[in-house]
Design a protein around this motif. Structure first.
Motif, PDB file in Angstrom:
ATOM      1  N   GLU A   1       0.868  -1.131  -0.002  1.00  0.00           N
ATOM      2  CA  GLU A   1       0.097   0.189  -0.126  1.00  0.00           C
ATOM      3  C   GLU A   1       0.948   1.390  -0.029  1.00  0.00           C
ATOM      4  OE1 GLU A   1      -2.433   3.402   1.447  1.00  0.00           O
ATOM      5  OE2 GLU A   1      -0.720   2.435   2.165  1.00  0.00           O
ATOM      6  N   ILE A   2       1.860   1.269   0.770  1.00  0.00           N
ATOM      7  CA  ILE A   2       2.658   2.490   0.997  1.00  0.00           C
ATOM      8  C   ILE A   2       3.480   2.692  -0.404  1.00  0.00           C
ATOM      9  CG2 ILE A   2       4.796   3.344   2.020  1.00  0.00           C
ATOM     10  CD1 ILE A   2       4.038   1.856   4.408  1.00  0.00           C
ATOM     11  N   ASN A   3       3.933   1.524  -1.119  1.00  0.00           N
ATOM     12  CA  ASN A   3       4.665   1.925  -2.643  1.00  0.00           C
ATOM     13  C   ASN A   3       3.610   2.307  -3.510  1.00  0.00           C
ATOM     14  OD1 ASN A   3       7.364   1.311  -1.343  1.00  0.00           O
ATOM     15  ND2 ASN A   3       6.992  -0.954  -2.408  1.00  0.00           N
ATOM     16  N   GLY A   4       2.429   1.874  -3.459  1.00  0.00           N
ATOM     17  CA  GLY A   4       1.175   2.361  -4.302  1.00  0.00           C
ATOM     18  C   GLY A   4       1.005   3.723  -3.966  1.00  0.00           C
ATOM     19  N   HIS A   5       0.804   4.288  -2.621  1.00  0.00           N
ATOM     20  CA  HIS A   5       0.665   5.570  -2.611  1.00  0.00           C
ATOM     21  C   HIS A   5       1.831   6.564  -2.740  1.00  0.00           C
ATOM     22  CE1 HIS A   5       1.033   9.049   0.278  1.00  0.00           C
ATOM     23  NE2 HIS A   5      -0.313   9.044   0.036  1.00  0.00           N
ATOM     24  N   ARG A   6       2.975   6.235  -2.588  1.00  0.00           N
ATOM     25  CA  ARG A   6       4.063   6.935  -2.834  1.00  0.00           C
ATOM     26  C   ARG A   6       4.358   7.037  -4.508  1.00  0.00           C
ATOM     27  NH1 ARG A   6       7.972   4.439  -0.564  1.00  0.00           N
ATOM     28  NH2 ARG A   6       8.360   3.233  -2.538  1.00  0.00           N
ATOM     29  N   SER A   7       4.192   6.061  -5.091  1.00  0.00           N
ATOM     30  CA  SER A   7       4.155   6.197  -6.649  1.00  0.00           C
ATOM     31  C   SER A   7       3.200   7.012  -7.316  1.00  0.00           C
ATOM     32  CB  SER A   7       4.422   4.735  -7.403  1.00  0.00           C
ATOM     33  OG  SER A   7       5.376   4.131  -6.750  1.00  0.00           O
ATOM     34  N   ALA A   8       1.901   6.810  -6.698  1.00  0.00           N
ATOM     35  CA  ALA A   8       1.062   7.567  -7.574  1.00  0.00           C
ATOM     36  C   ALA A   8       1.062   9.163  -6.941  1.00  0.00           C
ATOM     37  CB  ALA A   8      -0.366   7.026  -6.876  1.00  0.00           C
ATOM     38  N   ALA A   9       1.460   9.209  -5.780  1.00  0.00           N
ATOM     39  CA  ALA A   9       1.468  10.614  -5.510  1.00  0.00           C
ATOM     40  C   ALA A   9       2.570  11.317  -6.283  1.00  0.00           C
ATOM     41  CB  ALA A   9       2.019  10.903  -3.723  1.00  0.00           C
ATOM     42  N   GLN A  10       3.786  10.755  -6.402  1.00  0.00           N
ATOM     43  CA  GLN A  10       4.843  11.215  -7.347  1.00  0.00           C
ATOM     44  C   GLN A  10       4.361  11.694  -8.711  1.00  0.00           C
ATOM     45  OE1 GLN A  10       7.828   8.424  -6.717  1.00  0.00           O
ATOM     46  NE2 GLN A  10       8.616   9.267  -4.812  1.00  0.00           N
ATOM     47  N   MET A  11       3.760  10.848  -9.327  1.00  0.00           N
ATOM     48  CA  MET A  11       3.279  10.654 -10.618  1.00  0.00           C
ATOM     49  C   MET A  11       1.869  11.922 -10.838  1.00  0.00           C
ATOM     50  SD  MET A  11       3.629   7.196 -12.341  1.00  0.00           S
ATOM     51  CE  MET A  11       3.125   5.957 -11.274  1.00  0.00           C
ATOM     52  N   LEU A  12       1.243  11.921  -9.938  1.00  0.00           N
ATOM     53  CA  LEU A  12       0.265  12.972  -9.916  1.00  0.00           C
ATOM     54  C   LEU A  12       0.784  14.279  -9.703  1.00  0.00           C
ATOM     55  CD1 LEU A  12      -2.513  11.046  -7.821  1.00  0.00           C
ATOM     56  CD2 LEU A  12      -2.906  11.485 -10.368  1.00  0.00           C
ATOM     57  N   ALA A  13       2.096  14.666  -9.139  1.00  0.00           N
ATOM     58  CA  ALA A  13       2.451  15.769  -8.874  1.00  0.00           C
ATOM     59  C   ALA A  13       3.094  16.257 -10.202  1.00  0.00           C
ATOM     60  CB  ALA A  13       3.441  15.904  -7.826  1.00  0.00           C
TER      61      ALA A  13
ATOM     62  N   PRO B   1      -0.669  11.559 -15.153  1.00  0.00           N
ATOM     63  CA  PRO B   1      -1.559  10.350 -15.669  1.00  0.00           C
ATOM     64  C   PRO B   1      -2.947  10.679 -15.483  1.00  0.00           C
ATOM     65  CG  PRO B   1      -0.635   9.557 -13.518  1.00  0.00           C
ATOM     66  CD  PRO B   1      -0.046  10.930 -13.898  1.00  0.00           C
ATOM     67  N   THR B   2      -3.757   9.976 -16.593  1.00  0.00           N
ATOM     68  CA  THR B   2      -5.288  10.286 -16.024  1.00  0.00           C
ATOM     69  C   THR B   2      -5.840   8.885 -15.885  1.00  0.00           C
ATOM     70  OG1 THR B   2      -5.789   9.887 -18.364  1.00  0.00           O
ATOM     71  CG2 THR B   2      -5.525  12.244 -17.805  1.00  0.00           C
ATOM     72  N   ALA B   3      -4.868   8.110 -15.831  1.00  0.00           N
ATOM     73  CA  ALA B   3      -5.384   6.548 -15.273  1.00  0.00           C
ATOM     74  C   ALA B   3      -4.142   5.944 -14.906  1.00  0.00           C
ATOM     75  CB  ALA B   3      -5.889   5.769 -16.389  1.00  0.00           C
TER      76      ALA B   3
ATOM     77  N   GLY C   1      -7.151  15.849  -3.893  1.00  0.00           N
ATOM     78  CA  GLY C   1      -8.439  16.517  -3.951  1.00  0.00           C
ATOM     79  C   GLY C   1      -9.096  15.939  -5.432  1.00  0.00           C
ATOM     80  N   LEU C   2      -8.770  14.640  -5.752  1.00  0.00           N
ATOM     81  CA  LEU C   2      -9.191  14.257  -7.024  1.00  0.00           C
ATOM     82  C   LEU C   2     -10.315  13.065  -6.786  1.00  0.00           C
ATOM     83  CD1 LEU C   2      -6.253  14.021  -8.860  1.00  0.00           C
ATOM     84  CD2 LEU C   2      -7.753  15.605  -9.368  1.00  0.00           C
ATOM     85  N   VAL C   3     -11.109  12.902  -7.876  1.00  0.00           N
ATOM     86  CA  VAL C   3     -12.185  11.911  -7.519  1.00  0.00           C
ATOM     87  C   VAL C   3     -11.982  10.672  -8.304  1.00  0.00           C
ATOM     88  CG1 VAL C   3     -14.770  11.497  -7.914  1.00  0.00           C
ATOM     89  CG2 VAL C   3     -14.082  13.586  -7.090  1.00  0.00           C
ATOM     90  N   LEU C   4     -12.006   9.641  -7.472  1.00  0.00           N
ATOM     91  CA  LEU C   4     -11.674   8.351  -8.304  1.00  0.00           C
ATOM     92  C   LEU C   4     -12.844   7.917  -9.394  1.00  0.00           C
ATOM     93  CD1 LEU C   4      -9.830   5.694  -8.227  1.00  0.00           C
ATOM     94  CD2 LEU C   4     -11.333   4.648  -6.678  1.00  0.00           C
ATOM     95  N   GLY C   5     -12.588   7.681 -10.608  1.00  0.00           N
ATOM     96  CA  GLY C   5     -13.186   7.388 -11.551  1.00  0.00           C
ATOM     97  C   GLY C   5     -13.810   8.388 -12.395  1.00  0.00           C
ATOM     98  N   ARG C   6     -13.652   9.656 -12.080  1.00  0.00           N
ATOM     99  CA  ARG C   6     -13.918  10.701 -12.535  1.00  0.00           C
ATOM    100  C   ARG C   6     -12.704  11.459 -13.104  1.00  0.00           C
ATOM    101  NH1 ARG C   6     -16.287  15.881  -9.601  1.00  0.00           N
ATOM    102  NH2 ARG C   6     -14.141  16.222  -9.436  1.00  0.00           N
ATOM    103  N   ASP C   7     -11.924  11.823 -12.193  1.00  0.00           N
ATOM    104  CA  ASP C   7     -10.746  12.871 -12.504  1.00  0.00           C
ATOM    105  C   ASP C   7      -9.521  11.761 -12.898  1.00  0.00           C
ATOM    106  OD1 ASP C   7     -11.998  15.307 -11.890  1.00  0.00           O
ATOM    107  OD2 ASP C   7     -11.773  14.795  -9.821  1.00  0.00           O
TER     108      ASP C   7
ATOM    109  N   PRO D   1     -10.661  12.746 -18.634  1.00  0.00           N
ATOM    110  CA  PRO D   1     -11.103  14.022 -18.507  1.00  0.00           C
ATOM    111  C   PRO D   1     -10.648  14.976 -19.516  1.00  0.00           C
ATOM    112  CG  PRO D   1      -9.536  13.474 -16.806  1.00  0.00           C
ATOM    113  CD  PRO D   1      -9.737  12.315 -17.793  1.00  0.00           C
ATOM    114  N   GLN D   2     -11.735  15.680 -20.025  1.00  0.00           N
ATOM    115  CA  GLN D   2     -11.154  16.812 -21.021  1.00  0.00           C
ATOM    116  C   GLN D   2     -10.294  18.095 -20.723  1.00  0.00           C
ATOM    117  OE1 GLN D   2     -12.070  15.929 -24.245  1.00  0.00           O
ATOM    118  NE2 GLN D   2     -12.889  14.247 -23.320  1.00  0.00           N
TER     119      GLN D   2
END
Length: 341
Positions: free
Chosen positions: A225-237, A242-244, A264-270, A340-341
């Motif tokens: 879980e920790i690696n998933g959180h860290r990797s996603a946070a880095q890429m979202l910054a 990524p959009t997916a 501050g994003l919504v899973l499945g929408r953003d 998302p557009q």
């Protein structure tokens, strides 16, 4: 009730009763049925050690688990696999022997197990691309089945695997059909064969649609879980996030979801997420409606099937190699939507 008492009850020798119970051909079918009926009626359970001496088998299956600083094999997925395999073993009168060894001494452990003669067969977990355990066990003549495959091993061997390439290719195609082009891969350790194959499926789907795989959107780590959180946070910054996400484990996907919410994003929408779901007994992907869109393949069922293959090899050593490929389902949940557009 022991063998002597059962023999006295039937007025037969202990040798005859033992041979009848163990299926020796020189015992007539009439005598075999009489002995078995009496054993059932009197709730006779043969001593496992004595049965082993009579049949030349231990009625035990080995699972050698490496303890490593690089990868953690004793995890929830392993627990569900063992639960499935254990059901098959128990029905056939076999027990499980689990050995935890330092990964630097794993090959020595296999040799020692073979020398002791303490098991009838073994399941190999977490195969590497070029796994040295496969030629070793082949040379020892010990029946074995690999849970997974080793891409660079060319000698025939018995295995059970999930079609990792097709599962991740199909998941990537699904995201592309939704309009996503910035798709991130959070994978397992890619020196392990399953993760290597999943990356192959991911990159093949992108390339087929004219989308160049972006190394900045790929991670290969222990599936926590920790690696998933860290990797996603880095890429979202990133400036172009990524959009997916395509993720190799439900546990890792929970960390990805946490990072999405913190941004501050919504899973499945953003941001959309597809994960692989091993259909774990304790970690279900929602109830009526799946939380995550997922490639799903039950690891418990894989355990049952791998055990069936191994017991078939033990019963008929000349039957191998035996192989089976499981296909994953694509389950649509609430974690995916149009780009998302």
């Amino acid at each position: 009730m022991n063998l002597k008492q059962l023999s006295e009850h039937l007025k037969l020798s202990q040798t005859t009763v033992s041979r009848a119970l163990n299926g020796y051909p020189e015992v007539s079918e009439k005598t075999r049925k009489r002995v078995q009926d009496a054993a059932n009626a009197l709730n006779y359970q043969p001593n496992a050690r004595a049965k082993g001496l009579a049949t030349g088998r231990t009625h035990a299956i080995g699972h050698v688990i490496p303890v490593s600083g690089q990868r953690e094999m004793v995890n929830p997925v392993f627990g569900d696999f063992i639960a499935g395999a254990g059901q098959t073993y128990a029905a056939a009168g076999y027990e499980i022997v689990i050995s935890l060894v330092d990964d630097s001494r794993e090959e020595d452990a296999y040799r020692a197990i073979h020398t002791r003669g303490s098991i009838d067969g073994i399941i190999v977990h977490g195969p590497l691309m070029n796994d040295p355990r496969i030629p070793l066990l082949t040379s020892l003549g010990l029946p074995f089945v690999v849970h997974g495959r080793a891409s660079e091993v060319t000698t025939p061997y018995s295995w059970l695997d999930m079609n990792n390439v097709r599962a991740f290719e199909r998941a990537t195609e699904f995201l592309l059909d939704l309009g996503h082009r910035r798709i991130a891969l959070i994978n397992g350790l890619e020196f392990m064969d399953f993760a290597h194959r999943r990356r192959e499926g991911f990159t093949a789907a992108l390339t087929a649609r004219g989308v160049a795989p972006d190394p900045a959107l790929m991670r290969s780590e222990e599936m926590t879980e920790i690696n998933g959180h860290r990797s996603a946070a880095q890429m979202l910054a990133q400036d172009s996030p990524p959009t997916a996400f395509l993720v190799s484990s439900m546990i890792t996907a929970i960390g990805v979801r946490r990072a999405i919410l913190e941004a501050g994003l919504v899973l499945g929408r953003d941001v959309s997420v597809i994960t692989h779901d091993d259909d774990l007994g304790y970690l279900k992907n929602g109830s009526d409606v799946p939380i995550f869109t997922a490639t799903r393949s039950s690891v418990r069922q894989a355990g049952r099937r791998a055990a069936e293959l191994l017991l078939a090899l033990i019963d008929d050593p000349g039957a191998g190699p035996l192989t089976d490929m499981l296909e994953a389902e694509l389950i649509i949940g609430t974690s995916t939507g149009p780009a998302p557009q």
